[in-house]
Design an enzyme around this catalytic site. Structure first.
Site, short mmCIF file in Angstrom:
data_model
loop_
_atom_site.label_atom_id
_atom_site.label_comp_id
_atom_site.label_asym_id
_atom_site.label_seq_id
_atom_site.Cartn_x
_atom_site.Cartn_y
_atom_site.Cartn_z
N ASN A 62 -0.86 1.72 5.96
CA ASN A 62 0.00 0.85 5.13
C ASN A 62 0.64 -0.03 6.25
O ASN A 62 0.87 0.41 7.23
CB ASN A 62 0.97 1.68 4.37
CG ASN A 62 1.96 0.82 3.80
OD1 ASN A 62 2.10 -0.49 3.68
ND2 ASN A 62 3.34 1.55 3.74
N GLY A 63 0.32 -1.54 6.03
CA GLY A 63 0.98 -2.41 6.77
C GLY A 63 -0.20 -3.47 7.13
O GLY A 63 -1.08 -3.78 6.75
N TRP B 136 -2.90 -2.67 -1.67
CA TRP B 136 -2.45 -3.83 -2.02
C TRP B 136 -3.03 -4.90 -1.09
O TRP B 136 -2.63 -4.91 0.08
CB TRP B 136 -0.75 -3.89 -1.95
CG TRP B 136 -0.24 -5.09 -2.70
CD1 TRP B 136 -0.02 -5.05 -3.99
CD2 TRP B 136 0.42 -6.23 -2.37
NE1 TRP B 136 0.59 -6.39 -4.54
CE2 TRP B 136 0.81 -7.15 -3.54
CE3 TRP B 136 0.51 -6.84 -1.05
CZ2 TRP B 136 1.23 -8.14 -3.47
CZ3 TRP B 136 1.15 -8.09 -1.15
CH2 TRP B 136 1.30 -8.88 -2.03
N ARG C 260 4.70 0.49 -6.33
CA ARG C 260 4.77 -0.20 -5.00
C ARG C 260 3.87 -1.55 -5.33
O ARG C 260 3.58 -2.49 -4.79
CB ARG C 260 4.38 0.49 -3.94
CG ARG C 260 5.35 1.44 -3.59
CD ARG C 260 4.88 2.38 -2.59
NE ARG C 260 4.53 2.05 -1.10
CZ ARG C 260 5.31 1.96 -0.34
NH1 ARG C 260 6.50 2.40 -0.32
NH2 ARG C 260 4.90 1.34 0.95
N LYS D 126 7.39 -10.87 -16.35
CA LYS D 126 7.32 -10.90 -14.90
C LYS D 126 6.34 -11.99 -14.67
O LYS D 126 6.30 -12.96 -13.95
CB LYS D 126 6.92 -9.52 -14.28
CG LYS D 126 6.92 -9.72 -12.74
CD LYS D 126 8.14 -10.15 -12.16
CE LYS D 126 7.88 -10.28 -10.64
NZ LYS D 126 9.28 -11.09 -10.06
N GLU E 229 19.42 -15.95 -16.24
CA GLU E 229 18.43 -15.31 -16.72
C GLU E 229 18.60 -13.77 -16.79
O GLU E 229 18.21 -13.06 -17.63
CB GLU E 229 17.02 -15.48 -15.94
CG GLU E 229 17.16 -14.78 -14.46
CD GLU E 229 16.06 -14.97 -13.86
OE1 GLU E 229 14.71 -15.08 -14.37
OE2 GLU E 229 16.21 -15.22 -12.44
N GLU F 238 18.46 -22.78 -8.04
CA GLU F 238 18.18 -21.22 -8.03
C GLU F 238 19.38 -20.49 -8.62
O GLU F 238 19.01 -19.49 -9.25
CB GLU F 238 17.66 -20.94 -6.87
CG GLU F 238 16.81 -19.72 -6.79
CD GLU F 238 15.92 -19.12 -7.48
OE1 GLU F 238 15.49 -19.78 -8.36
OE2 GLU F 238 15.59 -17.88 -7.51
N CYS G 276 1.03 -1.13 -0.10
CA CYS G 276 0.05 -0.02 -0.10
C CYS G 276 1.05 1.14 -0.15
O CYS G 276 1.84 1.17 0.37
CB CYS G 276 -0.76 0.12 1.27
SG CYS G 276 -1.86 -1.31 1.53
N HIS H 109 29.21 -38.55 -13.91
CA HIS H 109 28.36 -39.37 -14.80
C HIS H 109 28.29 -38.68 -16.39
O HIS H 109 27.30 -39.09 -17.01
CB HIS H 109 26.99 -39.68 -14.31
CG HIS H 109 27.03 -40.52 -12.91
ND1 HIS H 109 27.21 -41.69 -13.02
CD2 HIS H 109 27.01 -40.29 -11.83
CE1 HIS H 109 27.54 -42.20 -11.70
NE2 HIS H 109 27.35 -41.27 -11.03
N LYS I 243 19.17 -17.49 -11.62
CA LYS I 243 19.49 -16.43 -11.28
C LYS I 243 20.54 -15.75 -12.13
O LYS I 243 20.56 -14.64 -12.83
CB LYS I 243 19.94 -15.97 -9.96
CG LYS I 243 18.66 -15.88 -8.87
CD LYS I 243 17.96 -14.72 -8.64
CE LYS I 243 16.52 -15.01 -9.65
NZ LYS I 243 15.55 -15.96 -9.48
#
Ligand code: F6R
Length: 608
Positions: free
Chosen positions: A101-102, A75, A27, A603, A488, A481, A2, A504, A485
């Site tokens: 906000n929170g 949000w 945001r 995204k 990409e 991961e 928010c 192997h 990272k």
């Protein structure tokens, strides 16, 4: 997350609020609203959807006349995105308006008490509780009332508040959610972040926890919770507007890497109560949990990697068999879903087409489904039988970091809870794990602050052609991961291997100077991974290792070592991933790429 803006002064408030909110759009939000005081009455317009809707509804702010106002982009956390759940929220007779906000963690208890006292609620939000509490405790002195309410609410909040009784004062408060204030030409302004005020002032005061602000058109006063006035420094902001949206960071990815301690904390803290894990969203009785025969994780990309980690944790801790599958494969075979199978789909956006299709297929086949989702109200969140949100806040950079970290936390919580319910994890061991979990935000922060060390190493390898990531057990999942990272955002070919699998075939690719990143955090297989490091080193590889503090013998076989602090073996991923995210980031930065928008990637992958 928010965003809030508030204004009092000689200008019309609404256009300033709309403009400020537009600077906070980055945001992320799903609805917006404003309240303005005029002629002794608070007028409000709010609506689900983009700011443009609010702009149109109010004719660019024209229809909300007045010089004192608060605005909000929401949000959604508590309650779906809707007109009613949008902020501001008012008390029953419309004399107090609040934007927030929170997250108010004890809102359910407070709401229950207020209902018993005859209060009625219009929305599902935690914020409406604040408006009603302010009403309940109101004694004619808004400052005193706010301080009283602050002592009763738990959680994080930045608030903008208007009281009809004090038309020449705007009130604001902060605890664990950002808030800045400043003087404009002929007025005063509050906001969640610098971009919203830059057009009006570059001299701002950063409000600290548990401080209350009273703003008049020509005066700003700041008080502590005991209502003692404070003297606060004014900070001059010299960022350009673009940098300001990123909070001064060059790229959102680095900002989001920095936000991980908060994302982790926000995801676990509402779910830990009195030494126990309480997952209210999990609509399953203890008996149903004990009856789970199999868990099937389905996801894509990084979300899939969190699930690979979880296989080790759920099987190790809860002794429940786990399958992990990428959604694009799962959806086009005819998966066997037996009775008492729980399908867990993991998705930041909640809109990934393959994951959504896998969810639908699982439901068709009669599975109980749980979504671990970041974006509130997204398709997966709406369609899964149960949804457990990761409170990472909006993630802008295409390469995920904080949502990934929050997903891991949600999965740890589930595994620990299931293990405890099944009797495989004693209450004492659970409490110990919870303590380790609580230590993670600070440990992550430490690693992020140590980023220059990773940058120094990354800068030496900007020209690397192939990089291999190796590890065993949970370290293998981290390697996957780390490899993603890097590739990409830096466009360097990289692959992750279970360290024991190298010989192997893949080891034939190792030659003089090939970069290998070895993750060696798991005590049980530490010696084995070290042997694999020696194997690649003897073939000429340069090795950067990630190991736990204290295991300094790793330096004998590595060219560079990044140490992570000690934690529970199942939580290592949360720490080891930080240097790997930073490694990818600094390689991309060093090569001069647009870190946040890597080529060919989006995204939210809403198409197949
Ligand atoms: C990588 C990345 C992607 C996503 C994947 C799934 O950094 O962000 O691999 O993890 O596209 O996206 P969500 O989680 O939105 O389903």
């Amino acid at each position: 997350m928010c965003g809030i803006v508030g204004y009092i002064g000689k200008e019309e408030a609404a256009p300033i609020l709309l403009d400020g909110l537009s600077k906070l759009e980055y945001r992320g939000y799903d609805s917006a609203g404003m309240a303005v005081l005029n002629d002794d009455e608070i007028f409000m317009t709010k609506s689900k959807g983009k700011l443009e809707v609010l702009n149109q509804l109010t004719h660019g702010g024209e229809t909300l006349k007045g010089h004192l106002g608060i605005g909000h982009t929401r949000w959604a956390t508590h309650g779906e995105p809707s007109d009613l759940n949008s902020h501001p929220h008012l008390n029953a007779n419309g004399t107090i308006a609040v934007v927030h906000n929170g997250i108010i963690e004890n809102y359910a208890k407070l709401k229950e008490k207020l209902i018993k006292k005859g209060y009625e609620f219009k929305s599902e939000t935690d914020t409406e509780v604040i408006a009603q509490m302010l009403d309940y405790y109101y004694n004619g002195d808004p400052l005193c009332t706010i301080a009283t309410v602050m002592q009763r609410i738990e959680g994080s909040y930045a608030l903008g508040v208007i009281f009809k009784d004090t038309p020449d004062v705007l009130y604001a408060v902060r605890k664990d959610s950002p808030l800045i204030v400043g003087h404009t030409d002929g007025g005063s302004i509050i906001a969640s972040d610098v971009p919203a005020v830059l057009k009006y002032t570059r001299d701002v005061i950063f409000i600290e926890n548990e401080e209350i602000v009273t703003l008049k058109d020509n005066e700003i006063k700041i008080f502590n919770i005991d209502r003692e006035e404070l003297d606060k420094p004014v900070k001059h902001i010299d960022w350009d507007a673009d940098a300001a949206e990123k909070g001064g960071y060059e790229f959102f990815m680095l900002k989001e890497i920095n936000e991980q301690p908060k994302a982790i904390k926000d995801t676990f803290s509402p779910r830990i109560k009195d030494g126990k894990i309480v997952i209210e969203e999990l609509l399953m009785s203890e008996e149903e949990i004990r009856n789970i025969k199999r868990i099937c994780f389905v996801a894509c990309g990084s979300a899939y990697h969190t699930a690979v980690t979880s296989k080790y944790i759920f099987e190790g801790l809860a002794r429940i068999p786990v399958d992990v599958e990428v959604a694009s494969e799962f959806r086009y075979r005819d998966p066997i879903i037996e009775e008492n199978t729980l399908v867990i789909v993991v998705s930041q956006s909640g809109e990934t087409a393959d994951t959504l299709a896998a969810l639908r297929l699982s439901k068709e086949k009669g599975a109980k489904t749980l979504g671990i989702v970041n974006v509130v109200g997204s398709s997966i969140a709406r369609e899964a039988d149960m949804v457990m949100y990761t409170w990472a806040g909006p993630e802008i950079s295409v390469a995920t970091t904080k949502a990934y970290s929050a997903q891991l936390i949600a999965e740890y919580l589930l595994a620990m809870h299931f293990a405890n319910v099944k009797g495989n994890l004693s209450d004492e061991c659970l409490e110990e794990m919870i303590e380790d979990l609580k230590a993670l935000p600070e440990q992550v922060e430490l690693l992020v602050n140590n980023r220059k060390r990773v940058q120094r190493f990354a800068n030496r390898y900007l020209a690397a052609k192939d990089v291999f990531f190796i590890g065993r057990n949970v370290d293998y999942a981290i390697s996957m991961e780390g490899s993603l990272k890097l590739k990409e955002i830096s466009y360097i070919h990289s692959e992750a291997y279970a360290a024991g699998e190298l010989k192997h075939g893949t080891i034939s690719l190792i030659e003089e100077g090939t970069l290998v990143v070895a993750v060696a955090t798991q005590e049980e297989v530490y010696g084995k991974t070290k042997s694999n490091i020696v194997e690649v080193k003897t073939r000429g590889a340069v090795v950067m290792s990630v190991a736990v503090e204290g295991n300094s013998d790793i330096e004998d076989v590595s060219d560079y070592v990044i140490y992570i602090p000690e934690t529970n073996k199942y939580f290592m991923n949360s720490l080891a991933v930080i240097p790997l995210q930073l490694f990818g980031y600094y390689i991309s930065l060093g090569k001069g790429y647009d870190v946040d928008k890597p080529r060919n990637l989006a995204k939210s992958v809403t198409v197949e």
